[in-house]
Design a protein around this motif. Structure first.
Motif, PDB file in Angstrom:
ATOM      1  N   UNK B  13      -4.101 -80.232  13.951  1.00 46.85           N
ATOM      2  CA  UNK B  13      -3.415 -79.061  13.425  1.00 46.85           C
ATOM      3  C   UNK B  13      -1.918 -79.264  13.412  1.00 46.85           C
ATOM      4  N   UNK B  14      -1.515 -80.399  13.925  1.00 48.27           N
ATOM      5  CA  UNK B  14      -0.102 -80.500  14.202  1.00 48.27           C
ATOM      6  C   UNK B  14       0.652 -81.335  13.202  1.00 48.27           C
ATOM      7  N   UNK B  15       0.124 -81.394  12.030  1.00 42.46           N
ATOM      8  CA  UNK B  15       0.733 -82.313  11.082  1.00 42.46           C
ATOM      9  C   UNK B  15       1.834 -81.666  10.269  1.00 42.46           C
ATOM     10  N   UNK B  16       2.515 -80.724  10.854  1.00 40.68           N
ATOM     11  CA  UNK B  16       3.572 -80.092  10.068  1.00 40.68           C
ATOM     12  C   UNK B  16       4.811 -80.975  10.105  1.00 40.68           C
ATOM     13  N   UNK B  17       4.720 -82.029   9.390  1.00 37.75           N
ATOM     14  CA  UNK B  17       5.868 -82.923   9.286  1.00 37.75           C
ATOM     15  C   UNK B  17       6.591 -82.577   7.997  1.00 37.75           C
ATOM     16  N   UNK B  18       7.841 -82.682   8.058  1.00 37.28           N
ATOM     17  CA  UNK B  18       8.586 -82.358   6.837  1.00 37.28           C
ATOM     18  C   UNK B  18       9.010 -83.637   6.179  1.00 37.28           C
ATOM     19  N   UNK B  19       8.619 -83.762   4.959  1.00 39.01           N
ATOM     20  CA  UNK B  19       9.019 -84.969   4.244  1.00 39.01           C
ATOM     21  C   UNK B  19      10.484 -84.841   3.883  1.00 39.01           C
ATOM     22  N   UNK B  20      11.146 -85.952   3.975  1.00 39.47           N
ATOM     23  CA  UNK B  20      12.566 -85.908   3.686  1.00 39.47           C
ATOM     24  C   UNK B  20      12.803 -86.164   2.228  1.00 39.47           C
TER      25      UNK B  20
END
Lengths: 884, 206
Positions: B13-20
């Motif tokens: 659930x923790x894949x809230x990565x922000x692409x740059x």
């Protein structure tokens, strides 16, 4: 073929009159026997070749033997004198692409044609021969090709030049010898010859900036005839402009006048190329832009769709950096919203979204609502992206825009489209605090009826982080628990995690959450039950295990700060034993490459993306170093740098170095390539002079036994350095080896070799080498969780700089840290900028940096540097880095 | 081990990565020579009449067919009969024009000058018109496939534009056609006869 056979059965089909109906490979191959007839029937032969080409064109393939057989019989056709047949023969030879030993058979025929009196033969024979030839044959025909380049027949000259462009890829050293002839051809009166010659000449001189610059200088003054050549010249000119940068005091750009002059060319192709080149100039001023925008605006109302598209696409790009310059076109843009071609309409809409002012937003949104229903998903995504940026630009308008997004979220749409909308809402929630509550409710409503598991889990996770912080967290519980009742196992599991987060954060909800979690203990899926049990224990549901509040929060909200792919490989390598798996042994390095998005940032949405996949480079280095016994005792590899070139491009030996940093050692890996076919190098070592790197002491070298032509090899040198200290220093290098002559025909090396040396450039180990680029998912959270204990703040003057952008990137490179949340991008013409960086310093110390830049009218840049880390000394070390 | 477990259990659930986003990376490929990735001539059902690929973007026949199908389906309903139309596919621009039951396409990279690609298409389109003497349809095109293939060969060589003037292209192709005395028509009749004969035999055998 099947469709043709099938159509024969259907008598009404028009296609049954096709000359190829019922065609079959086997039969055609039989027919190809006519090529062997002593009395050649040219027309029949032509027809058979056409049939063969038809088969190939339809995707049929010939087996090796079939192809060889056809090829051999085709070569017989060189006897025929018929021009048409000969052309077909050329075509089929190119299509069959014969192998090297077969090529020999046609070489002499083709060479004869190359020198024939018929120009058609000559031009085509050159193209065919160059297509199928290899290096050795090329030297034989080189003389003829050179002549052909300056031939007075322009078709022949073009054929030779175009072939030259292709051959440059495979045999650059030969083609480079032709530059005098090519130079002459550039002056040709025939338009296309000039175009081809220009293309070839530039490619030959690609690495020689001065020569390209001279070429451009002379040609921009003279007359270039064909529009194509003119376009090419514009491209070279902008290349020269890019490389020369503004160096004179007046601020005038060299060659700008030429580009501007091209805007008045009679060919639209050239006008557009010049306009585009001007818009892409780095740091273009609005004065320079204006004439280009004016011609593009004219194109917007052209009757030709291609022109409208080209213009609106370019203006769309300009709007990203110079929205004000494009506003003059707004009226024309608005009329394009109803354009027949939906690509044009979408580009017009998104341009308007970028250039519009705050008061126009409502009107524009009305127009878009009508427009959305009749475009495809891929266009809708572009529009959604544009709306997100608009919302961030005008935060006061979030109600209108959020309303629009929630409306389209309810409508039909595919996964990518829905994901783009959800991503946008999430971004808006993060950036605009006022939008949080309404945004979260929109998302909640969406997951009530969401067919995409991925989106549901992402939203649930997001709810878990943001929901508990809202004014009334309890209203979200219903939506979340509904997921536990209604959805598939994956969604149920994430709903359980989300519930637990609410339980941990909101004390008043705790008892009720426990009730819900206990119900989940009876779920029929393992993962759901496991999670429920785990969380009940962690947050003290039954009081049996109790951890401190801080640990619970770290567990629930802390992010997994190691790249998943690295974790996966480490787990695969882990062998069950007494020793427990240590998560700290997993390499943390993520290559920065995945962060750098491919082209056109607007196409890719930011948001709930998957974590960037790390490249395997680290792993391969790790394995490589472990496999060398001398280095196996050095311990865990901390970081490997990107390769640093130690030689100029196109020298005899190409060497670059990769710096591997260990806790107490550094290993330099020299990647060497021998580019001379006639040489074999043996016992290759690098002699490193570390007199300017006092803290380093050489401990081991690993020579390379042999380095044959074009096969890269590695040699290593290891140094010891004080533990945990970021020692820096300069290293100069000498390549030492024994060179042996190789006979190119047999590939065998002579017995005796000569010792030789080759001077390489020097390189440095800098402080940034001790810093790992590790991103954080939420900088603000990370910053707060590190706390102000070891915070160090100071201000620095950076002196006059070329631009703010340049100053920011210099500091980022100096620190070698990962920019977060896209803050490495500096808006054009801004006077101040804040940049967020994160990284891990040697010794596994997490470091976060907040940089604030300001620039005054004299381009003096001042910087405030705030560092937080887990260690006092490291915070100071970062400051020292900058201070020096 | 504990640490791994708890982290793993969360990561899904923790894949809230922000692409740059990297806005600064303008396409810097522009100093290259203008190039064409493919030229397609399809019929009104999307089948190949003649195609030629110059780029490695589509290595296999099936990837080529998939591309053709995608391009055909997306452009099918548009009206590209008077003026050439344009569309974007993945990272390519496709410029196209239709005549009767023939669909002409030329593809270039997405940083290519649209007007250059459009000139190539126009050259191809007009040259085919000249070679087929105005009867631009599938039947005529297949009957003169040799001319179409030669025409493709004269327009682009390995992606590099050779010639865009339709008259020059057609001139080069026509001067090569089989014994220029009574070329096209006669050949056409004899071929038509052969086809008719084949067809008759087959229907008799049924």
């Amino acid at each position: 073929m099947s469709q043709y056979v099938k159509k024969d059965d259907d008598r009404d089909e028009e296609a049954e009159y096709s000359p190829f109906s019922g065609i079959e490979k086997g039969a055609v191959l039989q027919e190809a026997r006519v090529f062997n007839d002593p009395q050649l029937d040219s027309r029949r032969c032509s027809q058979v070749i056409t049939k063969l080409l038809y088969l190939l064109n339809q995707g049929d393939t010939f087996t090796k033997t079939e192809a060889t057989e056809v090829f051999f019989s085709v070569t017989k056709l060189f006897q025929a004198k018929d021009i048409g047949l000969r052309r077909m023969v050329y075509l089929i030879i190119k299509e069959l692409s014969p192998s090297a030993d077969e090529v020999i058979i046609v070489t002499s025929s083709l060479m004869k044609d190359m020198n024939s009196k018929t120009d058609v033969y000559r031009a085509n024979a050159i193209r065919v021969l160059c297509r199928i030839t290899d290096g050795t044959l090329l030297t034989q025909i080189e003389r003829y090709l050179k002549q052909a380049i300056v031939d007075k027949n322009h078709v022949v000259a073009s054929a030779a030049l175009v072939s030259g462009i292709h051959l440059l890829q495979t045999n650059p050293e030969i083609v480079k010898r032709w530059s005098n002839e090519v130079q002459e051809a550039v002056q040709s009166r025939a338009a296309l010859v000039q175009f081809h010659a220009l293309a070839l000449l530039q490619q030959i001189r690609q690495n020689d900036r001065l020569a390209v610059s001279k070429l451009v200088t002379s040609l921009t003054k003279g007359s270039v005839r064909s529009p194509l050549a003119q376009c090419l010249l514009i491209r070279y000119t902008s290349q020269v402009i890019r490389e020369s940068s503004m160096n004179n005091q007046t601020g005038d750009r060299p060659f700008y006048d030429y580009l501007e002059g091209c805007l008045r060319h009679k060919s639209e192709m050239v006008i557009f190329e010049a306009a585009r080149a001007i818009t892409e100039l780095s740091g273009v001023t609005s004065r320079e832009l204006t004439p280009a925008i004016t011609v593009l605006q004219l194109f917007l109302s052209s009757s030709k769709p291609v022109l409208r598209f080209a213009a609106v696409r370019t203006l769309n790009k300009v709007a990203m950096t110079h929205p004000m310059a494009v506003t003059t076109c707004n009226i024309d843009m608005e009329s394009l919203i109803s354009d027949q071609n939906r690509s044009i309409a979408t580009l017009a809409i998104t341009t308007l979204l970028k250039t519009g002012n705050e008061s126009g937003v409502d009107r524009l949104m009305k127009q878009i609502t009508n427009f959305m229903s009749d475009i495809a998903d891929e266009f809708k995504i572009v529009v959604v992206d544009a709306i997100r940026s608009l919302c961030l630009k005008f935060p006061l308008k979030f109600r209108t825009l959020m309303g629009f997004l929630s409306n389209i979220l309810r409508e039909e749409g595919g996964f990518e489209y829905k994901k783009a909308i959800v991503d946008s809402i999430v971004t808006i929630i993060r950036e605009i605090p006022d939008a949080k509550e309404s945004g979260l409710l929109h998302l909640c409503e969406f997951i009530e009826d969401c067919e995409f598991t991925y989106l549901s889990t992402q939203i649930l996770h997001f709810l878990g982080i943001e929901g508990p912080k809202t004014s009334d967290p309890s209203k979200y519980i219903r939506y979340i628990y509904n997921r536990v009742i209604l959805e598939n196992a994956t969604v149920r599991a994430s709903a359980v995690s989300t519930l637990a987060k609410f339980g941990a954060m909101v004390d008043s909800l705790k008892p009720r959450i426990f009730v819900l979690l206990r119900r989940c203990l009876y779920d029929n899926d393992d993962e759901v039950r496991d999670r429920a049990t785990l969380y009940l224990n962690t947050i003290g549901g039954d009081g049996s295990v109790f951890e401190t509040n801080k640990d619970v929060k770290e567990f629930l909200f802390g992010s997994l700060d190691i790249p998943l792919a690295n974790l996966e490989t480490s787990l695969k390598n882990y062998e069950p034993s007494e020793e427990p798996f240590d998560i700290r042994s997993v390499s943390r390095e993520v290559k920065s490459q995945p962060f750098a998005e491919k082209k056109a940032a607007a196409k890719k949405p930011t948001g709930l993306g998957a974590p960037p996949a790390p490249t395997s480079a680290v792993d391969t280095y790790d394995k490589l170093l472990l496999s060398i016994p001398e280095f196996s005792t050095f311990g865990q590899l901390f970081k490997s740098s990107a390769p640093v070139e130690l030689t100029e491009a196109e020298t005899e030996y190409a060497v670059n170095v990769v710096k591997h940093i260990f806790d107490r050692h550094v290993v330099f890996q020299y990647n060497c390539t021998n580019t001379i076919p006639e040489q074999l190098l043996e016992d290759v070592t690098i002699v490193v002079d570390a007199s300017e790197a006092e803290e380093f002491e050489e401990v081991a070298t690993k020579p390379l036994k042999s380095l044959p032509y074009d096969t890269p090899g590695q040699t290593f040198v290891a140094f010891e350095k004080p533990e945990g200290v970021p020692a820096v220093g300069k290293f100069s290098n000498m390549l030492r080896f024994i060179v042996k002559e190789v006979d190119p025909s047999t590939g065998e090396a002579e017995e005796d070799g000569v010792e030789d040396e080759y001077q390489l450039e020097e390189f440095e180990v800098v402080a940034a080498d001790y810093m790992l680029k590790v991103g954080v998912s939420n900088f603000r959270n990370a910053w707060e969780s590190l706390g102000p204990d070891f915070e160090r703040v100071d201000e620095y003057g950076l002196g006059p700089r070329e631009s703010l952008k340049e100053a920011v990137s210099t500091v980022i490179n100096l620190l070698g840290m990962q920019p977060c949340e896209g803050t490495e991008v500096v808006a054009a013409n801004s006077r101040s900028h804040t940049c967020l960086l994160s990284g891990v310093y040697i010794g596994n110390v997490k470091v976060l940096v907040r940089l604030s830049f300001g620039v005054d009218s004299a381009k003096e840049v001042a910087m405030k540097l705030a560092v937080r880390s887990e260690d006092d000394a490291v915070s100071d070390a970062i400051h020292e880095l900058v201070a020096n | 081990m504990w640490e791994v477990c708890r982290r793993l259990s969360n990561f899904g659930d923790k894949c809230v990565f922000w692409l740059y986003r990297d806005k600064n990376r303008e396409a810097d490929v522009n100093e290259s020579c203008p190039s064409v990735k493919n030229i397609l001539l399809l019929d009104s059902e999307g089948n190949r009449v003649a195609v030629k690929y110059y780029s490695d973007d589509w290595p296999t026949n099936s990837s080529k067919e998939a591309f053709e199908k995608a391009v055909f389906t997306k452009t099918q309903k548009t009206n590209a009969r008077t003026d050439a139309e344009i569309a974007m596919f993945e990272n390519n621009i496709v410029i196209y024009k239709f005549a009767q039951d023939l669909h002409f396409f030329v593809t270039g990279g997405d940083d290519e000058n649209e007007l250059i690609i459009s000139t190539v298409l126009q050259g191809f389109f007009d040259a085919v018109g000249l070679l087929l003497r105005g009867n631009v349809d599938k039947k005529e095109a297949l009957e003169n496939l040799d001319l179409i293939l030669l025409c493709l060969d004269e327009i682009v060589d390995g992606g590099i534009i050779l010639e865009t003037d339709a008259n020059v292209i057609a001139g080069k192709v026509a001067s090569h056609s089989v014994d220029s005395g009574a070329p096209l028509s006669e050949q056409t009749i004899s071929q038509a006869l052969a086809t008719a004969r084949e067809h008759l035999t087959r229907s008799l055998l049924k």
